[in-house]
Design an enzyme around this catalytic site. Structure first.
Site, PDB file in Angstrom:
ATOM      1  N   PHE A  12       1.149  -1.134   0.011  1.00  0.00           N
ATOM      2  CA  PHE A  12      -0.089  -0.094  -0.059  1.00  0.00           C
ATOM      3  C   PHE A  12       0.989   1.321   0.022  1.00  0.00           C
ATOM      4  CE2 PHE A  12      -1.814   2.806   3.421  1.00  0.00           C
ATOM      5  CZ  PHE A  12      -2.599   3.619   2.532  1.00  0.00           C
ATOM      6  N   THR A  36       1.996  -9.681   0.843  1.00  0.00           N
ATOM      7  CA  THR A  36       0.718  -8.904   1.334  1.00  0.00           C
ATOM      8  C   THR A  36       0.351  -7.966   0.162  1.00  0.00           C
ATOM      9  OG1 THR A  36       1.781  -7.446   2.691  1.00  0.00           O
ATOM     10  CG2 THR A  36       0.803  -9.427   3.665  1.00  0.00           C
ATOM     11  N   GLY A  37       1.620  -7.940  -0.539  1.00  0.00           N
ATOM     12  CA  GLY A  37       1.538  -6.953  -1.814  1.00  0.00           C
ATOM     13  C   GLY A  37       0.748  -7.347  -3.087  1.00  0.00           C
ATOM     14  N   LEU A  73      10.123  -0.861   3.606  1.00  0.00           N
ATOM     15  CA  LEU A  73       8.510  -0.830   4.058  1.00  0.00           C
ATOM     16  C   LEU A  73       8.206  -2.518   4.151  1.00  0.00           C
ATOM     17  CD1 LEU A  73       7.390   1.592   1.233  1.00  0.00           C
ATOM     18  CD2 LEU A  73       7.431   1.992   3.695  1.00  0.00           C
ATOM     19  N   LYS A 105      25.227  -0.519   4.438  1.00  0.00           N
ATOM     20  CA  LYS A 105      26.930  -0.513   4.678  1.00  0.00           C
ATOM     21  C   LYS A 105      27.638  -0.381   3.751  1.00  0.00           C
ATOM     22  CE  LYS A 105      29.679  -2.719   8.104  1.00  0.00           C
ATOM     23  NZ  LYS A 105      29.690  -3.692   9.123  1.00  0.00           N
ATOM     24  N   ALA A 114      10.787   1.605   8.120  1.00  0.00           N
ATOM     25  CA  ALA A 114       9.251   1.766   8.443  1.00  0.00           C
ATOM     26  C   ALA A 114       8.971   1.286   9.603  1.00  0.00           C
ATOM     27  CB  ALA A 114       8.394   1.544   7.228  1.00  0.00           C
ATOM     28  N   TYR A 145       4.521  -8.883  15.517  1.00  0.00           N
ATOM     29  CA  TYR A 145       4.575  -7.655  14.972  1.00  0.00           C
ATOM     30  C   TYR A 145       5.414  -6.678  15.819  1.00  0.00           C
ATOM     31  CZ  TYR A 145       3.293  -3.490  12.047  1.00  0.00           C
ATOM     32  OH  TYR A 145       3.152  -2.416  11.214  1.00  0.00           O
ATOM     33  N   LYS A 149       9.136  -5.482  15.359  1.00  0.00           N
ATOM     34  CA  LYS A 149       9.365  -4.003  15.062  1.00  0.00           C
ATOM     35  C   LYS A 149      10.238  -3.313  15.836  1.00  0.00           C
ATOM     36  CE  LYS A 149       7.107  -3.119  10.926  1.00  0.00           C
ATOM     37  NZ  LYS A 149       7.750  -2.682   9.772  1.00  0.00           N
ATOM     38  N   TYR A 159      23.488  -0.640  13.937  1.00  0.00           N
ATOM     39  CA  TYR A 159      24.172  -0.302  12.695  1.00  0.00           C
ATOM     40  C   TYR A 159      24.461   1.315  12.586  1.00  0.00           C
ATOM     41  CZ  TYR A 159      23.985  -4.816  10.210  1.00  0.00           C
ATOM     42  OH  TYR A 159      24.166  -6.318   9.806  1.00  0.00           O
TER      43      TYR A 159
HETATM   44  N1  LIG Z   1      -0.407   1.382   6.818  1.00  0.00           N
HETATM   45  C1  LIG Z   1      -0.158   1.501   8.021  1.00  0.00           C
HETATM   46  O1  LIG Z   1      -1.266   2.096   8.665  1.00  0.00           O
HETATM   47  C2  LIG Z   1       1.122   1.245   8.735  1.00  0.00           C
HETATM   48  C3  LIG Z   1       1.057   1.794  10.196  1.00  0.00           C
HETATM   49  C4  LIG Z   1       2.297   1.471  10.721  1.00  0.00           C
HETATM   50  C5  LIG Z   1       3.515   1.001  10.127  1.00  0.00           C
HETATM   51  N2  LIG Z   1       3.310   0.565   8.866  1.00  0.00           N
HETATM   52  C6  LIG Z   1       4.520  -0.026   8.039  1.00  0.00           C
HETATM   53  O2  LIG Z   1       4.805   0.621   7.060  1.00  0.00           O
HETATM   54  C7  LIG Z   1       5.272  -0.537   6.141  1.00  0.00           C
HETATM   55  C8  LIG Z   1       4.307  -0.588   4.754  1.00  0.00           C
HETATM   56  O3  LIG Z   1       2.898  -0.954   5.391  1.00  0.00           O
HETATM   57  P1  LIG Z   1       1.718  -1.065   4.054  1.00  0.00           P
HETATM   58  O4  LIG Z   1       0.518  -0.497   4.949  1.00  0.00           O
HETATM   59  O5  LIG Z   1       2.130  -0.551   2.925  1.00  0.00           O
HETATM   60  O6  LIG Z   1       1.807  -2.864   4.320  1.00  0.00           O
HETATM   61  P2  LIG Z   1       1.523  -3.771   3.015  1.00  0.00           P
HETATM   62  O7  LIG Z   1       1.465  -5.103   3.466  1.00  0.00           O
HETATM   63  O8  LIG Z   1       0.546  -3.244   2.118  1.00  0.00           O
HETATM   64  O9  LIG Z   1       3.186  -3.742   2.415  1.00  0.00           O
HETATM   65  C9  LIG Z   1       4.136  -4.317   2.790  1.00  0.00           C
HETATM   66  C10 LIG Z   1       5.002  -5.083   1.675  1.00  0.00           C
HETATM   67  O10 LIG Z   1       5.993  -5.551   2.103  1.00  0.00           O
HETATM   68  C11 LIG Z   1       6.092  -6.859   1.133  1.00  0.00           C
HETATM   69  N3  LIG Z   1       6.824  -7.838   2.073  1.00  0.00           N
HETATM   70  C12 LIG Z   1       6.486  -8.434   3.181  1.00  0.00           C
HETATM   71  N4  LIG Z   1       7.389  -9.447   3.469  1.00  0.00           N
HETATM   72  C13 LIG Z   1       8.556  -9.388   2.570  1.00  0.00           C
HETATM   73  C14 LIG Z   1       9.656 -10.071   2.270  1.00  0.00           C
HETATM   74  N5  LIG Z   1      10.094 -10.872   3.162  1.00  0.00           N
HETATM   75  N6  LIG Z   1      10.381  -9.671   1.085  1.00  0.00           N
HETATM   76  C15 LIG Z   1       9.869  -8.900   0.496  1.00  0.00           C
HETATM   77  N7  LIG Z   1       8.868  -8.152   0.550  1.00  0.00           N
HETATM   78  C16 LIG Z   1       8.041  -8.380   1.548  1.00  0.00           C
HETATM   79  C17 LIG Z   1       4.538  -7.363   0.950  1.00  0.00           C
HETATM   80  O11 LIG Z   1       4.413  -8.354  -0.006  1.00  0.00           O
HETATM   81  C18 LIG Z   1       4.142  -6.009   0.884  1.00  0.00           C
HETATM   82  O12 LIG Z   1       3.999  -5.633  -0.713  1.00  0.00           O
HETATM   83  C19 LIG Z   1       5.084  -1.755   6.886  1.00  0.00           C
HETATM   84  O13 LIG Z   1       6.511  -2.063   7.353  1.00  0.00           O
HETATM   85  C20 LIG Z   1       4.131  -1.246   8.085  1.00  0.00           C
HETATM   86  O14 LIG Z   1       4.719  -2.108   9.216  1.00  0.00           O
HETATM   87  C21 LIG Z   1       2.282   0.883   8.139  1.00  0.00           C
END
Ligand SMILES: NC(=O)c1ccc[n+]([C@@H]2O[C@H](COP(=O)([O-])OP(=O)(O)OC[C@H]3O[C@@H](n4cnc5c(N)ncnc54)[C@H](O)[C@@H]3O)[C@@H](O)[C@H]2O)c1
Length: 314
Positions: A12, A36-37, A73, A105, A114, A145, A149, A159
């Site tokens: 997203f 999840t993407g 992300l 690095k 994120a 989670y 994080k 790092y």
């Molecule tokens: N959307 C929110 O409200 C929100 C709030 C707090 C934190 N975040 C953080 O922001 C980031 C993005 O969130 P989002 O809402 O876009 O989530 P999302 O699930 O839509 O996007 C996360 C992406 O990471 C990819 N991914 C997961 N594991 C992976 C891996 N091992 N290798 C490669 N790709 C991988 C998924 O396929 C997905 O496309 C996340 O780290 C999330 O923790 C989002």
């Protein structure tokens, strides 16, 4: 032009950030394993000459190369998704983050993590400033989670302290907008889907718990500033919208915008669900000259329009 690696680019926020950086003329390398993407989020940029994409699991491998910036992300983000991928969530936030930090690095890239407001757990301090350490249940269901994080933040700072990698950490609070998967399980897509398909809106608890929602274009602008502004290495910054709403108010607004009859189902609150969540963004205002600009009603209307097209009814 700068070259940036965006991990989680098919998600997203990744979809929006990728578009923003491509529009600036940056060379963007996206990586995602589609856990999840969605592939269609990548397809929309395939024709752009400054975009390259790798389908990879970053716990296994990362796209080697020279980067000026690395944005991480990659992680399941909604409770529904991370509870169905508990170990993957912990691994991407530990081994995945380490692999990207090693790449930063090697290449001298600035690294942006994120992180999330979930590091504050069910907060005892309200609103939450960055120096609040949080109230997290380390063995509760959400810990995969929250603790994932917290580990990601800790290794990022390691790092920075010991290897002098220039890092920045964004603690993202609830963000919403188009491209958030309708099946994501979070509150706004849930309400949108239920309202569009004629179902009662599900409210956990009595709906008096609060959330504050940041429209995604505001979030992307905040992330970009945190990534690029000078002198911010080692900084942890909350990004979110302090406009606090009760869950019931959000449900009523969705019903009103779609013009559907008001009908709610009340279910028990999930374990460890935070009762209040609101960012203190004093630091973001000071360091980034940033604060959200899109009013909730406006962002919600845009988002609900998008869900109407995606869900493909009426
Ligand atoms: N959307 C929110 O409200 C929100 C709030 C707090 C934190 N975040 C953080 O922001 C980031 C993005 O969130 P989002 O809402 O876009 O989530 P999302 O699930 O839509 O996007 C996360 C992406 O990471 C990819 N991914 C997961 N594991 C992976 C891996 N091992 N290798 C490669 N790709 C991988 C998924 O396929 C997905 O496309 C996340 O780290 C999330 O923790 C989002």
């Amino acid at each position: 032009m700068p070259r940036v690696l965006v991990a989680g680019s098919a998600g997203f926020i990744g979809t929006h950030l990728t578009g923003y950086l491509l529009d600036l003329g940056w060379e963007v390398v996206g990586v995602d394993n589609f856990s999840t993407g969605k592939p269609e989020n990548v397809e929309r940029y395939r024709q752009r000459p400054n975009f390259t994409f790798y389908e990879m699991d970053i716990t296994q491998e990362v796209p080697e190369g020279d980067y000026d910036y690395i944005v991480n992300l990659a992680s399941p983000a909604s409770p529904k998704k991370y509870l169905s991928l508990p170990v993957d969530t912990m691994l991407v936030n530990s081994i995945g983050v380490k692999n990207l930090l090693d790449l930063a690095k090697e290449t001298g890239a600035t690294f942006l993590l994120a992180s999330t407001s979930e590091v504050y757990g069910d907060p005892l301090v309200h609103p939450q400033p960055e120096d609040y350490w949080g109230n997290v249940n380390p063995v509760g269901p959400r810990s995969v989670y929250d603790e994932g994080k917290r580990f990601a933040e800790a290794i990022t700072m390691a790092y920075y302290r010991y290897d002098r990698v220039p890092v920045r950490i964004a603690r993202i609070f609830n963000t919403y907008g188009p491209f958030m998967d309708v099946a994501d399980g979070r509150i706004i897509p849930n309400f949108a889907y239920q309202a569009l398909t004629g179902q009662p809106l599900t409210i956990y608890g009595d709906g008096s718990q609060t959330r504050s929602f940041c429209y995604v274009s505001d979030m992307v602008e905040g992330l970009f500033r945190l990534l690029t502004y000078e002198g911010l290495d080692g900084e942890v910054v909350n990004l979110g919208n302090p406009d606090e709403r009760t869950v019931l108010d959000v449900a009523r607004l969705v019903v009103k915008i779609y013009g559907v009859p008001e009908s709610f189902t009340f279910l028990p609150l999930p374990q460890d669900d935070p009762k209040r969540r609101k960012p203190d963004i004093t630091k973001a205002k000071r360091l980034l000259k940033w604060e959200p600009k899109v009013p909730f009603e406006k962002g919600l209307r845009r988002t609900l329009e998008w869900y109407k097209e995606v869900v493909n009814v009426g």
